[in-house]
Design an enzyme around this catalytic site. Structure first.
Site, PDB file in Angstrom:
ATOM      1  N   ASP A 172       3.385 -31.761  -3.403  1.00 56.08           N
ATOM      2  CA  ASP A 172       1.914 -32.551  -2.351  1.00 56.08           C
ATOM      3  C   ASP A 172       1.912 -31.245  -1.329  1.00 56.08           C
ATOM      4  O   ASP A 172       2.565 -30.453  -1.271  1.00 56.08           O
ATOM      5  CB  ASP A 172       2.262 -33.879  -1.487  1.00 56.08           C
ATOM      6  CG  ASP A 172       4.220 -33.357  -1.168  1.00 56.08           C
ATOM      7  OD1 ASP A 172       4.138 -33.026  -0.570  1.00 56.08           O
ATOM      8  OD2 ASP A 172       4.572 -34.818  -1.295  1.00 56.08           O
ATOM      9  N   ASP A 223       7.370 -31.296 -20.027  1.00 58.20           N
ATOM     10  CA  ASP A 223       6.729 -30.621 -19.464  1.00 58.20           C
ATOM     11  C   ASP A 223       5.669 -31.339 -19.178  1.00 58.20           C
ATOM     12  O   ASP A 223       4.298 -30.872 -20.151  1.00 58.20           O
ATOM     13  CB  ASP A 223       6.532 -29.566 -19.951  1.00 58.20           C
ATOM     14  CG  ASP A 223       6.004 -28.206 -19.955  1.00 58.20           C
ATOM     15  OD1 ASP A 223       6.198 -28.844 -18.208  1.00 58.20           O
ATOM     16  OD2 ASP A 223       5.948 -27.141 -20.170  1.00 58.20           O
ATOM     17  N   GLU A 238       8.383 -31.644 -11.470  1.00 62.26           N
ATOM     18  CA  GLU A 238       8.279 -31.239 -10.049  1.00 62.26           C
ATOM     19  C   GLU A 238       8.998 -30.469  -8.671  1.00 62.26           C
ATOM     20  O   GLU A 238      10.239 -31.064  -8.512  1.00 62.26           O
ATOM     21  CB  GLU A 238       7.709 -32.392  -8.637  1.00 62.26           C
ATOM     22  CG  GLU A 238       6.896 -32.418  -7.267  1.00 62.26           C
ATOM     23  CD  GLU A 238       6.477 -33.342  -6.574  1.00 62.26           C
ATOM     24  OE1 GLU A 238       5.730 -33.244  -5.454  1.00 62.26           O
ATOM     25  OE2 GLU A 238       6.865 -34.344  -7.097  1.00 62.26           O
TER      26      GLU A 238
END
Length: 618
Positions: free
Chosen positions: A165, A560, A569
């Site tokens: 993010d 994946d 992440e």
């Protein structure tokens, strides 16, 4: 009777007394003259040789301080000339030939992975990027960060985005900078050997420059810290850093700044980060001093009696993501770093005060408190203080608590061995330090770093090993554990997959990362317009080299898929542990740690010997 004289006449000699006396006096006078004449002729014969016209005379050369025969002089000259031709010219020829140095051994897998791992931090930079940042699909971003706080001059531009993010979480960011600095302090020779020393220093400075902006670093007393830029909630329905899927360069939604007026944990971690970095930059006196001053101010804030509420408590934008479970570990961690950075014994006195480990539950052998993470610094802090005991052996008044830290560190290391059944292990050989929950690899990498570092500490102190109960383990067994875990991360696992992007042939292609998943094609995708790239089944258009993803599950399984962020992440804290572990294990630059640099500011631990007594006088 006279005997006959065949020559005629007799043997009788007639002497006139008067004439004889005069003749004797004349002979006495002439004898000295005759002797001088004979001496002069002798000397002449020595110098000029016999007076033979047919014999060839030697010629001499006057060299000022020495007179020698010309033949001897010529013999010396010709000998020197011959020696030069026979010996000198070949040497000159050999020296002038191109040198064929032995090729350095090829870099090992840890060095190759380390080159990649550092690039992840370049990809996570926020702010106005330098031209040599090296990530072509990244550009300037977050240039208005902090503008919602009018008292911040220049805003909060810079720093690092945390993960996939676009939020800047200051707690794990500070921890990441501390870990990177620690690795440089211990293994600077390795970074130099592989050509990454300047690079990692630049990465650390990018982080510490930003951390200095998050509070009034020019003051000696502060009353708040800016703890985060950007916000999100898991159930958000309005544009924010989780609801939107946008490149950081295209963000156009509000990014609020979080403020903490109480932050013993965050303040402690920031003090540790700045203090550790001041040792890294000890060659830059002005910047190092600036870091120490900032560290002192934020440490004082963290220790304030009226500011002991954890920074994340009750904050819906922090608590679900980076909730702090305590602050005594940060107190111990930051006090150790402040002592090493300043040499002020008050910090060490606090770090070894028996009340501190009691409050931190350091000696209660709680399993999870032996695992290093962005939230729990206890095992790292105790190892850092064990270093003090191993190398400087300060004795009283620190020894009692330092010995307990040393013993607790040994117990933490014992828990890494499979035979003690402290943690579960996958069938493929990965230790489950977070009990099978997502993001397993960041805990594994951080613990591998501590294990490898502790082995190096013992080697440097000539300690061959330690006991786990009745069982003795050598330093090599600890290093083997660390290597086995890093080898798993780099591809020695049932999936035969490297969990570091860009390393090896088989690595995750759908990394959960906004900037990497959206093409840099000049098109600005809106907050929700970018979601098509989140759900796309194709590989990311941009390869985020060096990113260590969350990793496999407890069954060695890995998916994946970009949406499954638990698997795919990467995080800043995870990669900091990865970098530290890799540099500790690489053989490039030689083995072992730098024993002394960390102690540069530490004064002599014992008072100087008193002067000798005055001479006795009666």
């Amino acid at each position: 009777m006279h005997s006959g004289n065949q020559w005629g006449g007799t043997f009788e000699i007639h002497v006139d007394p008067v004439t004889d006396d005069e003749h004797s006096r004349s002979m006495d006078l002439d004898r000295a003259a005759l002797y001088r004449q004979q001496l002069d002729e002798t000397q002449q014969s020595w110098l000029l040789g016999p007076q033979d016209g047919n014999q060839k005379k030697d010629k001499y050369v006057d060299l000022g301080c020495v007179i020698c025969k010309r033949k001897v002089l010529w013999w010396i000259v010709w000998t020197a000339l011959t020696a030069f031709v026979v010996i000198g010219i070949p040497i000159i020829i050999v020296k002038s030939l191109p040198k064929h140095k032995e090729k350095a051994p090829p870099p090992d897998q840890y060095t190759m992975a380390l080159h990649k791992a550092l690039l992840f931090f370049n990809a996570q930079k926020s702010g106005r990027l330098p031209k040599n940042n090296g990530i072509p699909w990244r550009g300037n971003s977050g240039l208005k960060d902090g503008s919602d706080q009018p008292d911040i001059k220049g805003g909060l531009v810079g720093g690092y985005y945390d993960a996939g993010d676009n939020i800047k979480f200051h707690f794990p960011m500070a921890y990441s900078m501390t870990l990177l600095s620690w690795s440089v302090i211990e293994y600077s020779q390795k970074y130099k050997a592989i050509g990454e020393y300047d690079h990692i220093r630049e990465l650390i400075k990018w982080g510490t420059d930003y951390l200095l902006k998050t509070f009034n670093s020019s003051a000696t007393t502060i009353d708040k810290i800016y703890s985060q830029v950007g916000e999100a909630t898991n159930s958000s329905t309005t544009p924010d850093d989780h609801y939107c899927w946008m490149r950081p360069e295209d963000m156009d939604y509000p990014r609020k700044t979080q403020v903490a007026s109480s932050a013993p944990d965050l303040g402690g971690e920031m003090a540790a980060a700045l203090a550790a970095a001041s040792i890294v930059f000890h060659d830059d006196a002005a910047y190092s001093k600036k870091l120490i001053n900032g560290a002192a101010a934020v440490y004082k804030f963290a220790r304030s009696m009226g500011r002991r509420t954890p920074y994340s408590r009750g904050n819906p934008y922090i608590e679900p993501f980076y909730n702090s479970t305590g602050y005594w570990d940060e107190y111990m961690w930051s006090a150790a770093w402040m002592y090493y950075a300043t040499g002020n014994s008050s910090y060490m006195s606090f770090a070894t005060d028996p009340r501190l480990p009691k409050n931190a539950k350091a000696f209660m052998q709680i399993t999870d408190l032996g695992v290093l993470s962005w939230d729990n610094k206890l095992p790292a802090a105790m190892l850092l203080l064990t270093r003090f005991r191993l190398f400087l052996n300060p004795g009283y008044p620190y020894e009692e608590t330092l010995l307990q830290y040393h013993n607790a560190t040994g117990i933490d290391m014992c828990s890494c061995f499979k035979e003690f059944h402290v943690f579960n292990w996958t069938r493929g050989g990965l230790i489950q330090l977070n009990h099978g929950r997502p993001q397993a690899l960041q805990y594994v990498a951080a613990t591998a770093f501590l294990a490898s570092l502790y082995a190096d500490y013992m080697d440097a102190a000539n300690v061959p090993g330690w006991y786990c109960g009745p069982y003795y383990f050598s330093t090599s067994s600890l290093r083997s554990f660390a290597a086995s875990q890093m080898n798993y991360i780099l591809g020695d696992n049932p999936k035969k997959m490297s969990y570091v992007v860009g390393y090896g042939k088989n690595y995750p292609k759908q990394v959960h990362h906004r900037g990497a998943s959206i093409p840099d094609n000049g098109v600005k995708y809106s907050c929700t317009g970018g979601l098509k790239w989140l759900h796309a089944k194709s590989p990311n258009p941009n390869v985020i080299n060096g990113a260590m993803v969350g990793g496999p599950d407890r069954s060695d399984g890995f998916v994946d898929v970009r949406k499954d962020y638990g698997y795919t992440e990467p995080t800043l804290a995870g990669n900091a542990g990865l970098v530290a572990a890799l540099v500790s294990l690489t053989s490039s630059g030689g083995a072992g740690v730098d024993k002394n640099t960390i102690f540069s500011a530490v004064p002599p631990l014992f008072p100087p010997s008193p002067p000798p007594p005055a001479p006795w006088k009666p």
